[in-house]
Design a protein around this motif. Structure first.
Motif, PDB file in Angstrom:
ATOM      1  N   THR A 123      45.148  53.268   9.591  1.00 22.98           N
ATOM      2  CA  THR A 123      44.877  53.805   8.257  1.00 22.98           C
ATOM      3  C   THR A 123      45.756  55.018   7.978  1.00 22.98           C
ATOM      4  O   THR A 123      45.890  55.440   6.831  1.00 22.98           O
ATOM      5  CB  THR A 123      43.407  54.261   8.129  1.00 22.98           C
ATOM      6  OG1 THR A 123      43.094  55.096   9.235  1.00 22.98           O
ATOM      7  CG2 THR A 123      42.466  53.060   8.117  1.00 22.98           C
ATOM      8  N   LYS A 130      44.188  48.128   5.405  1.00 28.85           N
ATOM      9  CA  LYS A 130      43.686  47.453   4.197  1.00 28.85           C
ATOM     10  C   LYS A 130      44.106  45.993   4.136  1.00 28.85           C
ATOM     11  O   LYS A 130      43.479  45.188   3.468  1.00 28.85           O
ATOM     12  CB  LYS A 130      44.209  48.178   2.949  1.00 28.85           C
ATOM     13  CG  LYS A 130      43.547  49.518   2.703  1.00 28.85           C
ATOM     14  CD  LYS A 130      44.091  50.161   1.436  1.00 28.85           C
ATOM     15  CE  LYS A 130      43.593  51.589   1.281  1.00 28.85           C
ATOM     16  NZ  LYS A 130      44.521  52.409   0.484  1.00 28.85           N
ATOM     17  N   GLN A 184      34.471  45.378  10.102  1.00 21.11           N
ATOM     18  CA  GLN A 184      35.523  44.735   9.298  1.00 21.11           C
ATOM     19  C   GLN A 184      36.102  43.535  10.026  1.00 21.11           C
ATOM     20  O   GLN A 184      36.370  42.494   9.422  1.00 21.11           O
ATOM     21  CB  GLN A 184      36.655  45.736   9.023  1.00 21.11           C
ATOM     22  CG  GLN A 184      36.228  46.926   8.209  1.00 21.11           C
ATOM     23  CD  GLN A 184      36.426  46.697   6.724  1.00 21.11           C
ATOM     24  OE1 GLN A 184      36.941  45.660   6.314  1.00 21.11           O
ATOM     25  NE2 GLN A 184      36.003  47.661   5.925  1.00 21.11           N
ATOM     26  N   SER A 240      49.152  48.541   7.058  1.00 20.70           N
ATOM     27  CA  SER A 240      47.926  49.198   6.608  1.00 20.70           C
ATOM     28  C   SER A 240      46.700  48.381   7.001  1.00 20.70           C
ATOM     29  O   SER A 240      46.680  47.158   6.866  1.00 20.70           O
ATOM     30  CB  SER A 240      47.948  49.374   5.096  1.00 20.70           C
ATOM     31  OG  SER A 240      46.656  49.746   4.654  1.00 20.70           O
TER      32      SER A 240
END
Lengths: 210, 210
Positions: A118, A136, A165, A134
């Motif tokens: 991150t 994400k 996640q 990333s």
DNA sequence: TAGATTGTTAATCGATTAACAATC
DNA sequence: TAGATTGTTAATCGATTAACAATC
């Protein structure tokens, strides 16, 4: 060959040791080895070697021993090392870098396909020949590479969040290096590689030396 | 308190887990905890917690539970964490760097005092606030810092040689990260932290998923 | 006192190992 | 055949867990 009888956890833990030892013997062009010799190299009795292998089949020849190449192939199949298991690593710190370059993995045919973080200062950096991406993008990366295994190499406080996640995007096995217990649904396998536990065992020993 | 009865290896391996959990509880200002609650956090039954602790003494109060601060101090003593154990690390590669910075160590009051390598390109570099020194100076460094514990973080081919030298200079406990078995006199304690073993266990699981 | 929880014994469970028939 | 070594059974060993008296 036995079936339906539960295979001891301890047996499964020894299989990689047999595998590694046999790889080495094969590289040295040793063709046949007895359970006695194999056991000596690993530090277990010959009966244990034979019993462990017997859970999966009959791989030896009585009066002779085990053919190294053939047993090696069997173990490769048993351990699942004959398939391709791409890995995603979360955390591009010191430990993450060490794991990407760890010599033990390539030897097993295992490969870290993606490294995520991150930290904007780390995204874009190269570790070996992998570019840090990333966190994400976890979802699309896991789908793109058909990844089923994740490694957590982030500070303890973030470990649970990362684990959640990983489970969300469908990862089925997690190797957790953060020194904390992560809670995960039963169908996902977790291996906690807690380094502090190992060193405390040594200190315990030192403290009792005399 | 029992004496003379051998303490199970598995019990000793759980002690650092109790220790870590109690540290966390103490930081959260929890004052008392039952074996049930402690066990739940670690993933073992309450009977196991009580049995494990009973090998070392009676630390709880019936009807009440365990006083966190007091049990923490007891475990500190049992594990030897109330003494000072300086460590020498051999190998200033990725893994070595990761270990120097590993958050789990400082928490335990353990400290890597020196980092050695044979690579001239690495000698003189700084890792965190430690300067990498030549492996040739092992002897004097061990004496100077009164070191009893060594960590091997070198490639597998050099591991045995490094281990021999560590034994030579009187180190009493070795933590080996090289993926190879090292042979050492019985009086020196070795902990093999073989990372490939851990990941193979996960692959074994993945290969059997359906 | 009633409810909770320890410390410990005894029963159970699981893993290791000794012994040996099978067989190369 | 004689010697070696496997695969497997049964005995042993060690660890976990259920049960409960002790006691806060």
């Amino acid at each position: 060959m036995k079936d339906k009888i539960a295979i001891p956890k301890t047996t499964i833990e020894r299989l990689p040791l047999y595998y590694r030892c046999l790889s080495k013997l094969d590289r040295l062009d040793v063709e046949v080895i007895s359970s006695k010799e194999l056991g000596d190299r690993i530090g277990v009795p010959s009966t244990q070697v034979r019993k462990d292998l017997s859970y999966y089949g009959e791989f030896g020849r009585r009066g002779v021993g085990y053919e190294v190449k053939s047993l090696l192939r069997q173990l490769e199949r048993i351990l699942g090392l004959d398939s391709y298991w791409p890995i995603v690593l979360i955390g591009a710190g010191n430990l993450g870098r060490a794991l990407v370059n760890y010599e033990g993995f390539r030897r097993l045919g295992l490969e870290i396909k993606a490294v995520l973080d991150t930290d904007l200062n780390k995204i874009g950096n190269r570790i070996s020949n992998i570019e840090v991406e990333s966190f994400k993008n976890l979802d699309e990366i896991v789908i793109k590479h058909k990844i089923q295994m994740g490694i957590i190499a982030v500070p303890a406080v973030f470990a649970q969040e990362v684990a959640d996640q990983l489970v969300n995007v469908g990862v089925k096995a997690i190797w957790n290096f953060a020194p904390t217990r992560i809670v995960i649904p039963d169908e996902v396998k977790v291996k906690n590689e807690d380094l502090s536990v190992g060193i405390v065992g040594l200190v315990y020993h030192l403290a009792r030396l005399d």
